[in-house]
Design an enzyme around this catalytic site. Structure first.
Site, short mmCIF file in Angstrom:
data_model
loop_
_atom_site.label_atom_id
_atom_site.label_comp_id
_atom_site.label_asym_id
_atom_site.label_seq_id
_atom_site.Cartn_x
_atom_site.Cartn_y
_atom_site.Cartn_z
N GLY A 213 -0.80 3.04 -9.31
CA GLY A 213 0.08 4.20 -9.12
C GLY A 213 1.56 3.89 -9.30
O GLY A 213 1.97 3.12 -10.18
N ASP A 233 -0.28 -5.87 -1.93
CA ASP A 233 -1.19 -4.75 -1.65
C ASP A 233 -2.27 -5.24 -0.70
O ASP A 233 -2.34 -6.45 -0.41
CB ASP A 233 -1.79 -4.16 -2.95
CG ASP A 233 -2.05 -2.66 -2.83
OD1 ASP A 233 -2.85 -2.27 -1.95
OD2 ASP A 233 -1.45 -1.89 -3.59
N TYR A 346 2.12 12.96 7.70
CA TYR A 346 2.75 12.41 6.49
C TYR A 346 4.22 12.83 6.41
O TYR A 346 5.10 12.00 6.16
CB TYR A 346 1.96 12.91 5.28
CG TYR A 346 2.44 12.39 3.94
CD1 TYR A 346 2.16 11.08 3.56
CD2 TYR A 346 3.13 13.21 3.06
CE1 TYR A 346 2.58 10.61 2.32
CE2 TYR A 346 3.55 12.74 1.83
CZ TYR A 346 3.27 11.44 1.47
OH TYR A 346 3.68 10.98 0.23
P1 NAI Z 1 -1.51 5.39 -4.42
O1 NAI Z 1 -2.47 5.75 -3.35
O2 NAI Z 1 -1.95 5.52 -5.84
O3 NAI Z 1 -0.99 3.88 -4.21
C1 NAI Z 1 -0.58 3.42 -2.94
C2 NAI Z 1 -0.81 1.92 -2.88
O4 NAI Z 1 -0.39 1.48 -1.57
C3 NAI Z 1 -2.29 1.55 -3.05
O5 NAI Z 1 -2.43 0.52 -3.98
C4 NAI Z 1 -2.69 1.12 -1.65
O6 NAI Z 1 -3.71 0.14 -1.63
C5 NAI Z 1 -1.36 0.58 -1.10
N1 NAI Z 1 -1.40 0.53 0.37
C6 NAI Z 1 -1.85 1.50 1.21
N2 NAI Z 1 -1.81 1.05 2.47
C7 NAI Z 1 -1.35 -0.22 2.43
C8 NAI Z 1 -1.11 -1.22 3.40
N3 NAI Z 1 -1.39 -0.99 4.70
N4 NAI Z 1 -0.63 -2.42 3.03
C9 NAI Z 1 -0.37 -2.66 1.71
N5 NAI Z 1 -0.59 -1.76 0.73
C10 NAI Z 1 -1.07 -0.56 1.08
O7 NAI Z 1 -0.21 6.26 -4.13
P2 NAI Z 1 1.00 6.66 -5.10
O8 NAI Z 1 0.78 8.05 -5.54
O9 NAI Z 1 1.27 5.61 -6.10
O10 NAI Z 1 2.20 6.70 -4.02
C11 NAI Z 1 3.10 5.63 -3.82
C12 NAI Z 1 4.14 6.06 -2.78
O11 NAI Z 1 4.79 7.26 -3.21
C13 NAI Z 1 3.56 6.37 -1.40
O12 NAI Z 1 4.47 5.96 -0.40
C14 NAI Z 1 3.44 7.89 -1.42
O13 NAI Z 1 3.46 8.42 -0.13
C15 NAI Z 1 4.69 8.24 -2.21
N6 NAI Z 1 4.64 9.57 -2.83
C16 NAI Z 1 3.75 9.88 -3.83
C17 NAI Z 1 3.74 11.14 -4.39
C18 NAI Z 1 2.82 11.52 -5.53
O14 NAI Z 1 2.90 12.67 -5.99
N7 NAI Z 1 1.95 10.66 -6.03
C19 NAI Z 1 4.64 12.18 -3.92
C20 NAI Z 1 5.53 11.76 -2.89
C21 NAI Z 1 5.52 10.50 -2.37
#
Ligand code: NAI
Length: 441
Positions: A213, A233, A346
């Site tokens: 992501g 991660d 969240y």
């Molecule tokens: P995603 O779910 O695709 O990736 C998140 C990554 O964080 C995953 O690889 C996961 O394994 C890792 N992760 C989760 N818990 C963890 C932990 N305890 N320790 C280490 N790693 C951990 O999410 P995405 O979409 O890439 O989001 C990334 C960031 O952007 C997040 O903070 C999300 O809240 C934020 N965000 C995303 C949006 C979207 O539209 N995709 C919108 C607004 C914010």
């Protein structure tokens, strides 16, 4: 699922139908690529009032370095920079209208309108009124301009301190940033890189949640800009993490960021000269309406998205793990600004991130020479948003001024700008990467 609507809206029948039905008419945005790294075209430099940014090292010089041909009479500019730092009252505000009214229609698709404002003067309510007026102006223009064009207001007192920001905004890297007000000034030292094409050369970056992501894109973009990347991660994602780190010539660190010894483990993994860039990207959602939300859903989200960000930041700053000139970039969300049904946990965590950034930024800059900022993504096309039900997903994608979702690269480019050595005067900002989402506007 890919966004096929943008392609359809660009066809002849698509244009006809979307216009007739009053549907959004997104255009495919010009994004950065190694082959086409700049917006190619002319930059129209206009002024309203008496500029506060003239002189040696001033605005003209900085714009000259942005890779566009600067002119004052371009007929089809790809960017318009309106210097409104000299707007001190309602009368001079009329010059903003006079400057942009005749040219706004001629700005190329995916072009930029950048309005430069002065810091608000608390001792002069006429100046403050006129300067604050620029915010309503730019946000409205962003909503009406269309055709992939973006509008941003930059408040600054010194053009030199805004060079990395102007270069970012005047490039395809900022394609999905619109309707924002960004303040430049104070903060930490501004250091021009030896090579603007490799601004992070010699720097080390840690990106949490880097296995996929947005985090994967951030790690790749920082590596492209020359940084050595440490990709973190959860152990459960170790295989994907190893693949990402391997591809980027970086190092993988399989670690749950919520574990009590995470700070110590990160410090152990750092090179002896410490860390330059810390990107808090790891995040989770556990949606339920509050009445149905078990305590575990609440605490897990608060722990990953906020408490661990506070803990690791504190641990690294206390141990001197972040070098002078360091950058912390945290990840908020527009949900933390507007709120979202089913996301009390969240949105609380993401609003908390914004609070952390604003409070810590001045102290981190004066005490450690480190800046602290956040990106606040809107609807970004990732696995997280692909899982959203169709109609909610479509609404999220379209309800912004650009009529489409953003890409992980858009958040990554914004992070790279905040991490830039010349972005020292950008501090305490929460910058939305949301195509000017109508949510939380
Ligand atoms: P995603 O779910 O695709 O990736 C998140 C990554 O964080 C995953 O690889 C996961 O394994 C890792 N992760 C989760 N818990 C963890 C932990 N305890 N320790 C280490 N790693 C951990 O999410 P995405 O979409 O890439 O989001 C990334 C960031 O952007 C997040 O903070 C999300 O809240 C934020 N965000 C995303 C949006 C979207 O539209 N995709 C919108 C607004 C914010």
């Amino acid at each position: 699922m890919a966004d096929r609507y943008v392609g359809f809206a660009a066809t002849g029948p698509g244009r006809f139908l979307t216009r007739r039905l009053g549907l959004p008419q997104p255009v495919a945005l010009r994004r950065w690529s190694a082959e086409q790294p700049s917006l190619d075209g002319e930059l129209l430099h206009l002024t309203a009032g008496k500029s506060a940014l003239e002189g040696p090292g001033g605005l003209a010089e900085v714009l000259g370095g942005a890779g566009l041909t600067v002119g004052v009479d371009s007929e089809r500019p790809v960017a318009v920079v309106l210097d409104a730092t000299g707007v001190t009252g309602v009368d001079t505000l009329a010059e903003v209208h006079a400057a942009l009214h005749p040219v706004v229609r001629s700005v190329a698709d995916s072009g930029r309108v950048i309005v430069l404002g002065a810091p608000l003067d608390p001792a002069d309510h006429h100046q403050a009124a006129a300067q604050q007026a620029l915010e309503g102006f730019t946000r409205s223009l962003g909503k009406e301009i269309g055709r992939g064009r973006t509008v941003t207001l930059l408040r600054l007192a010194d053009a030199g301190a805004a060079e990395s920001t102007l270069r970012f905004l005047l490039s395809p890297k900022s394609a999905y940033v619109s309707g924002q007000v960004i303040e430049i000034g104070g903060g930490a030292e501004v250091t021009a890189p030896a090579d603007w094409a490799l601004p992070l050369a010699g720097r080390t970056a840690l990106v949490t949640g880097a296995a996929r992501g947005i985090g994967e894109a951030v790690a790749a973009t920082l590596a492209r800009d020359g940084a050595r990347v440490l990709c973190l991660d959860v152990p459960g994602a170790a295989a994907e993490l190893d693949a990402v780190a391997g591809r980027l010539g970086g190092t993988a660190l399989a670690l749950d960021i919520t574990s009590p010894d995470a700070g110590a483990r990160i410090l152990e993994a750092l090179p002896s000269d410490g860390l330059d860039i810390l990107v808090h990207n790891a995040g989770i959602t556990r949606d339920r309406r509050l009445a149905n939300m078990a305590a575990q859903r609440w605490s897990s989200v608060l722990d990953v998205n906020l408490a661990s960000v506070l803990r690791t930041t504190d641990a690294l700053l206390a141990a001197g793990g972040l070098r002078t000139g360091g950058r912390i970039v945290a990840t908020a969300s527009i949900a933390g600004i507007a709120g979202n049904a089913g996301q009390t946990n969240y949105a609380a965590s993401k609003a908390g991130v914004a609070g952390l950034v604003r409070a810590l930024a001045p102290r981190a800059a004066s005490g450690h020479g480190v800046t602290v900022n956040a990106v606040a993504p809107g609807f970004i096309e990732t696995k997280m948003t692909a899982a959203v039900p169709l109609f909610i997903r479509e609404a999220g994608r379209r309800m912004n001024s650009l009529g489409q979702g953003g890409l992980p690269a858009d958040v990554a480019e914004t992070t790279a700008w905040l991490a830039h050595p010349a972005s020292g005067a950008v501090n305490g900002q929460v910058v939305r990467v949301c195509g000017q989402s109508l949510l939380g506007a």
